[in-house]
Design a protein around this motif. Sequence first.
Motif, mmCIF file in Angstrom:
data_model
loop_
_atom_site.group_PDB
_atom_site.id
_atom_site.type_symbol
_atom_site.label_atom_id
_atom_site.label_comp_id
_atom_site.label_asym_id
_atom_site.label_seq_id
_atom_site.Cartn_x
_atom_site.Cartn_y
_atom_site.Cartn_z
ATOM 1 N N TRP A 13 0.856 -1.177 0.000
ATOM 2 C CA TRP A 13 0.000 0.000 0.000
ATOM 3 C C TRP A 13 0.896 1.233 0.000
ATOM 4 O O TRP A 13 1.568 1.512 0.974
ATOM 5 C CB TRP A 13 -0.882 0.028 1.239
ATOM 6 N N PRO A 15 1.082 5.510 -1.610
ATOM 7 C CA PRO A 15 0.431 6.522 -2.441
ATOM 8 C C PRO A 15 0.872 6.353 -3.877
ATOM 9 O O PRO A 15 2.046 6.158 -4.159
ATOM 10 C CB PRO A 15 0.931 7.842 -1.835
ATOM 11 N N PRO A 245 -4.221 4.013 -1.468
ATOM 12 C CA PRO A 245 -3.262 5.063 -1.107
ATOM 13 C C PRO A 245 -3.508 5.678 0.258
ATOM 14 O O PRO A 245 -2.575 6.157 0.904
ATOM 15 C CB PRO A 245 -3.447 6.102 -2.225
ATOM 16 N N LEU A 246 -4.746 5.693 0.708
ATOM 17 C CA LEU A 246 -5.054 6.306 1.992
ATOM 18 C C LEU A 246 -4.463 5.520 3.158
ATOM 19 O O LEU A 246 -4.144 6.088 4.200
ATOM 20 C CB LEU A 246 -6.571 6.414 2.172
ATOM 21 N N ARG A 248 -1.629 4.011 3.483
ATOM 22 C CA ARG A 248 -0.204 4.231 3.729
ATOM 23 C C ARG A 248 0.048 5.469 4.570
ATOM 24 O O ARG A 248 1.152 5.642 5.110
ATOM 25 C CB ARG A 248 0.520 4.334 2.389
ATOM 26 N N ARG A 249 -0.963 6.314 4.700
ATOM 27 C CA ARG A 249 -0.795 7.543 5.484
ATOM 28 C C ARG A 249 -0.959 7.307 6.983
ATOM 29 O O ARG A 249 -0.733 8.210 7.788
ATOM 30 C CB ARG A 249 -1.810 8.581 5.015
ATOM 31 N N LEU A 250 -1.396 6.106 7.348
ATOM 32 C CA LEU A 250 -1.576 5.815 8.775
ATOM 33 C C LEU A 250 -0.232 5.709 9.482
ATOM 34 O O LEU A 250 0.743 5.220 8.907
ATOM 35 C CB LEU A 250 -2.340 4.503 8.944
ATOM 36 N N PRO A 251 -0.182 6.106 10.723
ATOM 37 C CA PRO A 251 1.046 5.880 11.510
ATOM 38 C C PRO A 251 1.275 4.377 11.695
ATOM 39 O O PRO A 251 0.326 3.596 11.769
ATOM 40 C CB PRO A 251 0.739 6.564 12.851
ATOM 41 N N VAL A 301 1.059 -0.893 7.018
ATOM 42 C CA VAL A 301 2.075 -0.034 7.640
ATOM 43 C C VAL A 301 2.560 -0.569 8.977
ATOM 44 O O VAL A 301 3.447 0.016 9.598
ATOM 45 C CB VAL A 301 1.507 1.391 7.833
ATOM 46 N N SER A 461 4.514 -0.237 -4.341
ATOM 47 C CA SER A 461 5.287 0.832 -3.726
ATOM 48 C C SER A 461 6.146 1.499 -4.779
ATOM 49 O O SER A 461 6.455 0.936 -5.817
ATOM 50 C CB SER A 461 6.149 0.275 -2.601
#
Length: 826
Positions: A13, A15, A245-246, A248-251, A301, A461
């Motif tokens: 995963w 962006p 893509p969303l 991958r923005r998680l901590p 992640v 990726s």
Amino acid sequence: MGALGSGSAPVEWMPLPDTMTSPTASRRRDIQGLRALAVLAVIGAHAAGWPRGGFAGVDVFFVISGFVITGALLREQRSAGRISLARFYARRARRLLPAAVITIAAVVGTSFAVFHRARADQILGDGVAALLLASNWRFAAQGSDYFAATTAVSPLQHFWSLSVEEQFYLVWPGLLIVLLLLVPRAARAGRRAAILVGVASAVVVVASFGIAVVQSAQNPLLAYFSTATRAWEFAVGAFLAAAAPLARRLPAAMGGLLALAGTVGIVAALFVLEPSGPGFPGPWAALPVGATVLVIVGGAVAPRAMLLPLTNPVSVFTGDASYSLYLWHFPVVVFAAAVVPVSAWSLPVILAATAVLGIASYLLVEQPLRYAPFLGARLPAAPPAASSASDAAPTGLVTAESAPSASIDQLVAASRPDTVSEPAPSAFLSRRPEGWQPGTRYFPGAVRPASVPAVDSPVASVSPAPAPAPAARAVPPPPVPPASDDAGRSSIDAWRERFGSQMTLTAAALVVAGLLGVLYAQNLVAPNTSPAAGQSPPTVAAPGDPTAALQSDLAAAAAATTWPELHPSLDEVMAQSSGANPARACFSPSPAPSAPDCTWGSPDAPHHLYLVGDSTAMAYAPALRELAQNSGGAIRVTTVGLYGCRFTDVLVQNDDPDVMNACPGRKADVAAMIAADRPEAVLVSNAYTLAQTADGRDLSASDLAGAEAAEVASYDMAGRVVFLAAPPEGAPLGNCYTQVGSPYACATSVNQTWTDIQAAMEQMAAARGEHVMDSRPFTCWNDVCPAFAGTLPIRYDQTHLTVDYSAHIAPYLWWWLTSNGVVPPS
């Protein structure tokens, strides 16, 4: 129950920019671990009944399937500008068909060697349905047939989930192609296409989930097998792929917590959900589906340490082999139930056989044929275990969809460039070719693994941009490519080198396991003894009493160790089921029968008898017809009722909605017929099993007896009613009757429920001055109930008498009626 898939899944995963250059994909080992958890749950539920909710493993596979396959389709659209249906279905066929076809062929062949002809023919039909991707509809139709409800389970029943999955993917890729035509060509490689697919997925989720909730309440069996009620689970996974893509923005810490919570949620679902519970798949499949979503999102992640339960080597390999394990586990369970004696060794033997056959299928069939050049496949740039993306198998199991692969000659050419650029240190790790090991040297002329971009992960990726490369070193030009024939031979040689030793070793191990299985069968199979062996012989009845002859035949059958030649055969009666019963139309929900159409014998006969009730009464109808036809005009009988409808004053729950709708009216019609005809006696027979009212209230044995008495009170036949007991429950013939077994496997003892209902009926009848006819004198001997008597099969299922045996006991019924003063002797 469900289905699985195997294979490794390079999915990551990240962006996604609108333009991607040289992406690399890393393998989602946690998804393989999810597959392992799901397939082990399914196997455990089928083999050991634990965990009880193990069937939810299929729902986990459906979500993964939608995620992986939709991601692969989106990547193909991004990279090639279009989705090729031909390539998509060719990959799936190579991945899924070989193992499935071999499993089906082995199961059908073994069925004809082990089971009776009727069951083997049924399994052959199941195999054809599986090949036609229609298993779910076949089993839904069989389950809705009242008289098929007690048939033995098919060793191919688990193919229902593969059929559901493939039916979904017969539509989904084409739908995506049509939707993407709405996006301008220049924007199809960007986010707009993913957004459109996400919206379409959400629409499918809402619509299908709504159908599932409604249909699960109205027709649970159809809801379980229906593609319409399962599509939302695939669509949930598809939505995740579109929204990748969303994630991958998680901590990382939050991702780890989500993955952990999801794993716990899946495990909880396996113990909370009940096989017979209401509301499945709508709404309760939302529990395993939602938990799977958490794992997929969080696993993108999460730190590796938090994913260890799913990413360890054992879990990953089990996930790789999950499709083959799924294919073989249910046939092993079903065949073992028929031929392996129940003992402490039963479960270990079943699990061991499943592991051996499943892993052998994975290594010997599934993996090699998936990449076979002679089937049009191309070897991947790296070993399949290291660079493949997952594709879902047609069942709920998720299989692997191969990553883009190159021919052997393309790989050779790629490894011999005219110039080789030295990568900058900052980009070195991301630019190493797959399979690189520290200390490995490459030199001109050597075959070097090509760094082929992987496009089969839901979201690939993106590697950091490489630093400017230093001056290129000159290398010798590549050799002239081989001719096409040589290229074909080199591809096959490479395939043989890749899989040859694996296949040889697996085949040898399979032979050894087979020999061990033979030794087990020879040493641990239970002795061929009868449960009635050593019991006292039957007593002699009074002259004119047919009981003695019946009991003598039953005693011999109960002690038999080999099957006699039966006429008709068990194969014939099981194949005919209730269709051979001459009174079936008089017990069908529609059209409503009339008394003249359901009457045998002379209209002027001095004795007129009625037989009413559910399918138990229908099974006695041939006996009454035999009395009428052989009475010389002295007896007339009317047999009428409704199968599945207890003749009680309360409405008893039945799964068939047609029966529930027709039951109250049918009981009123029968009461009116009796009032009009005023027969000499009324025989009433209903099932001897506990039940519930239509509103869910449990009915005890005494409740059922009282409700039956209240119903017949409306006939105004006091003192002339005979409550004819149902035969004690027999063994499931589809399971116990095999060509390698003995009659003792099909002999049963009278169970406690039958005894309780019989006692309640006798107590009720005594209080009302009515009669109860015990069925044990003509079906059991010393409470041991065999499958045959003399040369006649007694039942064609667990409950109902065969037409021939029912006619055979006609003299006993008349003797009993006259001996007990119900009717005067002719």
